[in-house]
Write an enzyme that holds these catalytic residues in place. Structure first.
Site, PDB file in Angstrom:
ATOM      1  N   SER A 110       1.109  -5.503  -5.461  1.00 49.17           N
ATOM      2  CA  SER A 110       1.946  -5.981  -4.366  1.00 49.17           C
ATOM      3  C   SER A 110       1.132  -5.974  -3.087  1.00 49.17           C
ATOM      4  O   SER A 110       0.134  -5.238  -2.978  1.00 49.17           O
ATOM      5  CB  SER A 110       3.159  -5.043  -4.225  1.00 49.17           C
ATOM      6  OG  SER A 110       3.791  -5.199  -2.971  1.00 49.17           O
ATOM      7  N   TYR A 169       6.004   4.274  -4.151  1.00 51.28           N
ATOM      8  CA  TYR A 169       5.813   2.940  -4.723  1.00 51.28           C
ATOM      9  C   TYR A 169       4.504   2.337  -4.228  1.00 51.28           C
ATOM     10  O   TYR A 169       3.699   1.827  -5.018  1.00 51.28           O
ATOM     11  CB  TYR A 169       6.986   2.033  -4.348  1.00 51.28           C
ATOM     12  CG  TYR A 169       6.803   0.599  -4.797  1.00 51.28           C
ATOM     13  CD1 TYR A 169       7.151   0.212  -6.083  1.00 51.28           C
ATOM     14  CD2 TYR A 169       6.274  -0.367  -3.937  1.00 51.28           C
ATOM     15  CE1 TYR A 169       6.974  -1.097  -6.512  1.00 51.28           C
ATOM     16  CE2 TYR A 169       6.090  -1.672  -4.350  1.00 51.28           C
ATOM     17  CZ  TYR A 169       6.449  -2.033  -5.636  1.00 51.28           C
ATOM     18  OH  TYR A 169       6.256  -3.327  -6.053  1.00 51.28           O
TER      19      TYR A 169
END
Length: 241
Positions: A132, A145
């Site tokens: 990401s 995360y």
């Protein structure tokens, strides 16, 4: 890589980007096995919780047996939770953090180790994992995360070095996704408009076909470019996302 002839495992392939990937690949003629925590099991869909050690290896074994080998593995499964850590130890928050670490990072390590013997045996093979933009510029609300995605980025770079030396027939690719309109991102907004899962899947497949080491999708391309020339600006943009 001609995806229409490949035997492919896509983890987290029963929803979101993973489901779109599986559907697009199947439409092209590829043979695809997927997995998910709430999947309805059949010959090409495995119910598996990748937060549990050993599950990723089990999925690889089942997929390879069903397809007669593996040419491409896409480590797509991921979870994200708000993990406020500055208020002291909250058992629920820590449990969610552990789940993020197991699914987003530990299962990718296990998946790679389990898949490699099958990929080495294939004439044209690749191991692909999804990261990401938050791996490069973290946001304050989801530190665990972001840390797992950053770790996968580094893992893939090191794994690429290993593969080029030991198993040059297996490529290692990183997919850097922007904010995509999925159940995981419901209610979340970012500095750029969300991509649909289908748009993201098409971009991912184009990157895999072109055999790029790092495939930055959508707004992630602009973010990585910005981080090269003005790192503080890029980090500030995502910090409160």
């Amino acid at each position: 890589m001609n995806l229409s002839t490949q035997r492919i495992l896509v983890t987290g392939g029963t929803s979101g980007v993973g489901r779109a990937l599986a559907e697009h690949l199947t439409a092209r003629g590829a043979q695809v096995v997927t997995c998910g925590r709430t999947a309805e099991p059949d010959a090409r869909t495995v119910r598996a919780d990748l937060a549990v050690p050993g599950e990723a290896a089990r999925v690889v074994a089942l997929a390879a047996a069903e397809l007669g080998g593996l040419d491409l593995v896409v480590a797509n499964a991921g979870v994200q939770y708000p993990t406020p850590l500055t208020a002291g130890p909250d058992p629920r928050v820590l449990a969610l953090a552990r789940q993020e670490i197991e699914v987003n990072l530990a299962s990718v390590v296990e998946l790679a180790a389990a898949a490699w013997p099958h990929l080495v045996a294939a004439p044209d093979a690749a191991f692909v994992a999804v990261t990401s933009g938050l791996a490069y510029a973290p946001k304050q609300s989801a530190p665990v995360y972001c840390a797992t995605k950053g770790a996968v980025h580094v893992l893939l770079e090191a794994l690429r070095h290993q593969a080029r030396r030991e198993t040059p027939g297996v490529r290692v690719q990183e997919i850097v996704l922007p904010l995509v309109d999925t159940a995981m991102t419901a209610g979340r907004e970012g500095p750029a408009r969300k991509l649909s899962a289908g748009q993201a899947a098409e971009a991912v497949l184009r990157g895999i076909e072109r055999e790029r080491d790092v495939v930055a999708v959508g707004a992630s391309r602009a973010l990585l470019a910005l981080l090269r020339v003005a790192p503080p600006v890029g980090r500030r943009i995502l910090r409160d996302g």
